[in-house]
Design an enzyme around this catalytic site. Structure first.
Site, PDB file in Angstrom:
ATOM      1  N   TYR A  28      31.292  39.594  30.032  1.00  0.00           N
ATOM      2  CA  TYR A  28      32.068  39.233  31.252  1.00  0.00           C
ATOM      3  C   TYR A  28      32.635  40.237  32.146  1.00  0.00           C
ATOM      4  O   TYR A  28      32.496  40.337  33.449  1.00  0.00           O
ATOM      5  CB  TYR A  28      33.089  38.178  30.737  1.00  0.00           C
ATOM      6  CG  TYR A  28      34.416  37.924  31.705  1.00  0.00           C
ATOM      7  CD1 TYR A  28      34.032  37.304  33.095  1.00  0.00           C
ATOM      8  CD2 TYR A  28      35.661  38.531  31.902  1.00  0.00           C
ATOM      9  CE1 TYR A  28      34.719  37.157  33.909  1.00  0.00           C
ATOM     10  CE2 TYR A  28      36.368  38.524  32.956  1.00  0.00           C
ATOM     11  CZ  TYR A  28      36.104  37.714  34.041  1.00  0.00           C
ATOM     12  OH  TYR A  28      36.984  37.714  35.076  1.00  0.00           O
ATOM     13  N   GLN A 130      46.364  38.811  44.946  1.00  0.00           N
ATOM     14  CA  GLN A 130      45.148  38.528  45.618  1.00  0.00           C
ATOM     15  C   GLN A 130      44.912  36.976  45.537  1.00  0.00           C
ATOM     16  O   GLN A 130      44.972  36.389  44.687  1.00  0.00           O
ATOM     17  CB  GLN A 130      44.147  39.401  44.786  1.00  0.00           C
ATOM     18  CG  GLN A 130      42.851  39.228  45.273  1.00  0.00           C
ATOM     19  CD  GLN A 130      42.025  38.087  44.549  1.00  0.00           C
ATOM     20  OE1 GLN A 130      42.190  37.575  43.193  1.00  0.00           O
ATOM     21  NE2 GLN A 130      41.181  37.275  45.316  1.00  0.00           N
ATOM     22  N   TYR A 132      42.249  34.264  46.376  1.00  0.00           N
ATOM     23  CA  TYR A 132      41.091  33.284  46.675  1.00  0.00           C
ATOM     24  C   TYR A 132      41.420  32.343  47.349  1.00  0.00           C
ATOM     25  O   TYR A 132      42.368  31.391  47.168  1.00  0.00           O
ATOM     26  CB  TYR A 132      40.473  32.990  45.311  1.00  0.00           C
ATOM     27  CG  TYR A 132      39.512  34.263  44.519  1.00  0.00           C
ATOM     28  CD1 TYR A 132      38.366  34.978  45.353  1.00  0.00           C
ATOM     29  CD2 TYR A 132      39.594  34.386  43.437  1.00  0.00           C
ATOM     30  CE1 TYR A 132      37.752  35.774  44.779  1.00  0.00           C
ATOM     31  CE2 TYR A 132      38.836  35.134  42.732  1.00  0.00           C
ATOM     32  CZ  TYR A 132      37.950  36.219  43.416  1.00  0.00           C
ATOM     33  OH  TYR A 132      37.149  37.084  42.845  1.00  0.00           O
ATOM     34  N   ARG A 167      25.288  35.634  38.821  1.00  0.00           N
ATOM     35  CA  ARG A 167      26.138  36.272  37.509  1.00  0.00           C
ATOM     36  C   ARG A 167      25.177  35.740  36.451  1.00  0.00           C
ATOM     37  O   ARG A 167      25.689  35.252  35.281  1.00  0.00           O
ATOM     38  CB  ARG A 167      27.563  35.791  37.435  1.00  0.00           C
ATOM     39  CG  ARG A 167      28.269  35.908  38.464  1.00  0.00           C
ATOM     40  CD  ARG A 167      29.536  36.927  38.367  1.00  0.00           C
ATOM     41  NE  ARG A 167      30.179  37.134  39.872  1.00  0.00           N
ATOM     42  CZ  ARG A 167      31.739  36.969  39.816  1.00  0.00           C
ATOM     43  NH1 ARG A 167      32.408  36.524  38.985  1.00  0.00           N
ATOM     44  NH2 ARG A 167      32.033  37.483  41.122  1.00  0.00           N
ATOM     45  N   HIS A 276      32.648  44.572  45.426  1.00  0.00           N
ATOM     46  CA  HIS A 276      33.224  43.441  44.300  1.00  0.00           C
ATOM     47  C   HIS A 276      32.706  44.179  42.921  1.00  0.00           C
ATOM     48  O   HIS A 276      32.335  43.272  41.998  1.00  0.00           O
ATOM     49  CB  HIS A 276      32.669  42.072  44.623  1.00  0.00           C
ATOM     50  CG  HIS A 276      33.824  40.997  44.082  1.00  0.00           C
ATOM     51  ND1 HIS A 276      34.560  40.365  44.805  1.00  0.00           N
ATOM     52  CD2 HIS A 276      34.021  40.792  42.717  1.00  0.00           C
ATOM     53  CE1 HIS A 276      35.357  39.398  44.065  1.00  0.00           C
ATOM     54  NE2 HIS A 276      35.181  39.833  42.799  1.00  0.00           N
TER      55      HIS A 276
HETATM   56  C1  FNR Z   1      36.761  41.284  39.571  1.00  0.00           C
HETATM   57  N1  FNR Z   1      36.977  41.696  40.822  1.00  0.00           N
HETATM   58  C2  FNR Z   1      37.502  40.816  41.320  1.00  0.00           C
HETATM   59  N2  FNR Z   1      38.057  40.902  42.824  1.00  0.00           N
HETATM   60  C3  FNR Z   1      38.944  40.214  43.168  1.00  0.00           C
HETATM   61  O1  FNR Z   1      39.416  40.227  44.431  1.00  0.00           O
HETATM   62  N3  FNR Z   1      39.465  39.062  42.519  1.00  0.00           N
HETATM   63  C4  FNR Z   1      39.081  38.842  41.194  1.00  0.00           C
HETATM   64  O2  FNR Z   1      39.394  37.746  40.761  1.00  0.00           O
HETATM   65  C5  FNR Z   1      38.245  39.687  40.579  1.00  0.00           C
HETATM   66  N4  FNR Z   1      37.821  39.340  39.459  1.00  0.00           N
HETATM   67  C6  FNR Z   1      37.060  40.540  38.685  1.00  0.00           C
HETATM   68  C7  FNR Z   1      36.771  40.179  37.470  1.00  0.00           C
HETATM   69  C8  FNR Z   1      35.995  41.282  36.792  1.00  0.00           C
HETATM   70  C9  FNR Z   1      35.475  41.142  35.337  1.00  0.00           C
HETATM   71  C10 FNR Z   1      35.544  42.400  37.365  1.00  0.00           C
HETATM   72  C11 FNR Z   1      34.705  43.576  36.873  1.00  0.00           C
HETATM   73  C12 FNR Z   1      35.715  42.608  38.691  1.00  0.00           C
HETATM   74  C13 FNR Z   1      36.425  42.990  41.680  1.00  0.00           C
HETATM   75  C14 FNR Z   1      37.466  44.070  41.555  1.00  0.00           C
HETATM   76  O3  FNR Z   1      38.810  43.802  42.322  1.00  0.00           O
HETATM   77  C15 FNR Z   1      36.914  45.376  41.953  1.00  0.00           C
HETATM   78  O4  FNR Z   1      36.584  45.199  43.335  1.00  0.00           O
HETATM   79  C16 FNR Z   1      36.044  45.977  41.192  1.00  0.00           C
HETATM   80  O5  FNR Z   1      36.174  45.790  39.682  1.00  0.00           O
HETATM   81  C17 FNR Z   1      35.822  47.358  41.486  1.00  0.00           C
HETATM   82  O6  FNR Z   1      34.692  48.140  40.639  1.00  0.00           O
HETATM   83  P1  FNR Z   1      35.090  48.689  39.215  1.00  0.00           P
HETATM   84  O7  FNR Z   1      36.188  49.629  39.298  1.00  0.00           O
HETATM   85  O8  FNR Z   1      35.027  47.956  38.206  1.00  0.00           O
HETATM   86  O9  FNR Z   1      33.589  49.461  39.226  1.00  0.00           O
END
Ligand code: FNR
Length: 375
Positions: A28, A130, A132, A167, A276
């Site tokens: 995940y 944040q 959605y 995914r 993301h």
């Molecule tokens: C995310 N990201 C994300 N972004 C957001 O706006 N709402 C969310 O709920 C989530 N959920 C989420 C779950 C998981 C498991 C991951 C790995 C990422 C994206 C997150 O905010 C961010 O943009 C990225 O994780 C940045 O990349 P790195 O630092 O993980 O490489």
């Protein structure tokens, strides 16, 4: 042994985390969409960025960074990650506490396993919430009020999830939301006793912020859960409505196109350039690739960037390309899963020390001065 010797880099925390969580949890956290080209593009793009050192004029590093009317002690913070509490029980509160202690921002996801009411008191009035975007304006207004009343002063509209992504790796791992305790999930959990015990104590994680709005028992699935069913693809009118309804700072996250940045800039206090973590669109470029053009298009808009940051060096690379502030998602969860709450502190420490070491090499006093060292 000193933590710095055992885990000198964020990658050491990632390796330790992988060993401590069940396989489906790792899948995940680590996965992206498709064959994960956009996830891999993030570190690859960062590796292309070279910064030229200077000698004979070492400066004392001052890492304090101003963003949206506030001084943060470091130029980075914690990005929103849905279901953090699945990765390690109590993650949302632990991350918020570590961020508040270090005076860096913590972003709570709409699809977290903890509510704004639970997490807000740990953010000292500096939390970022944040969103959605809920389709129903009544639910939207209720969520905004809950965030505000719980002490979150900054709202992030995540704009890049208008449509769900595939995914595939997460599907293969058979993880659903709500989590179903199928034999394979139970078998994998049994191999991660520390995680399982902590999860038994905390309760099976779920999207608690939505408890209030749940009105049916429709099947969940990896991208079919209530968080997806209640949300909509936001447009410009939606953004304007948010601007009117929210009286704190507003950040729009998930921008990669220069024209979108130009459209959003007059309505946002900051733009968050991000793919993301590679989870939405396999062919998306890295934030690093898009930053220079977006910086040029929006010279006066604060820019936040993320994606694939592994070190203080990577933070400086993104700032050199035009970011004012840098966020990390997975890395802090690696720290927490590896070592508990002190692992989050250690991840922050690794990044702080890395920034100081590099700023010495570059002979700069503030992170923003790195823009004069870009080759
Ligand atoms: C995310 N990201 C994300 N972004 C957001 O706006 N709402 C969310 O709920 C989530 N959920 C989420 C779950 C998981 C498991 C991951 C790995 C990422 C994206 C997150 O905010 C961010 O943009 C990225 O994780 C940045 O990349 P790195 O630092 O993980 O490489």
């Amino acid at each position: 042994m000193d933590l710095d010797d055992r885990y000198p880099a964020l990658s050491d925390l990632a390796h330790a985390a992988k060993r401590r969580v069940p396989r489906f949890v790792w899948e995940y956290l680590d996965s992206a969409t498709g064959d994960e080209a956009s996830k891999h593009a993030n570190p690859q793009a960062l590796d292309q960025v070279t910064l030229v050192p200077r000698v004979l004029s070492v400066q004392t590093a001052n890492l304090t960074t101003r963003l949206i009317g506030r001084d943060w002690s470091l130029p980075f913070g914690i990005a929103p990650v849905g279901m953090s509490g699945l990765i390690w029980p109590g993650a949302e509160v632990a991350l918020a506490q570590a961020a508040t202690k270090a005076n860096i921002p913590y972003s709570l996801s709409t699809v977290a396993a903890a509510t704004p009411e639970i997490v807000g008191p740990h953010t000292d009035g500096r939390g970022w919430f944040q969103l959605y975007p809920p389709r129903d304006p009544a639910i939207r207004r209720d969520m905004l009020a809950r965030a505000k009343d719980s002490g979150f002063n900054t709202l992030i509209l995540t704009a890049d999830v208008g449509t769900p992504s595939r995914r595939e790796r997460q599907r293969r791992a058979r993880l659903t939301n709500p989590m179903r305790l199928t034999p394979n999930i139970v078998a994998e959990a049994a191999l991660a006793p520390a995680w399982s015990l902590a999860t038994l104590r905390a309760g099976v994680p779920r999207l608690r912020t939505f408890d209030k709005y749940a009105d049916d028992d429709a099947p969940g699935g990896t991208t079919g859960h209530i968080g997806y069913r209640l949300r909509t693809a936001p447009d410009l009118d939606y953004l304007k409505a948010l601007r009117d309804e929210w009286d704190g700072a507003l950040i729009v996250k998930g921008i990669l196109h220069t024209e979108d940045a130009r459209t959003v800039a007059p309505l946002a206090d900051a733009i968050w350039v991000s793919n993301h973590g590679g989870r939405q669109f396999e062919a998306a470029p890295a934030a690093a690739t898009q930053l220079p053009a977006i910086r040029a298009a929006c010279p006066d808009t604060p820019l936040i960037a993320d994606g694939g940051v592994r070190s203080g060096t990577d933070i400086l690379r993104l700032i050199a390309l035009g970011a004012d502030f840098v966020m990390l998602g997975r890395a802090f969860h690696h720290g927490l899963a590896a070592l508990g709450p002190k692992g989050i502190d250690h991840a922050i420490h690794i990044l702080r020390k890395g920034l100081i070491a590099d700023m010495g090499q570059l002979a700069i006093a503030t992170p923003l001065q790195v823009r004069n060292r870009l080759k």
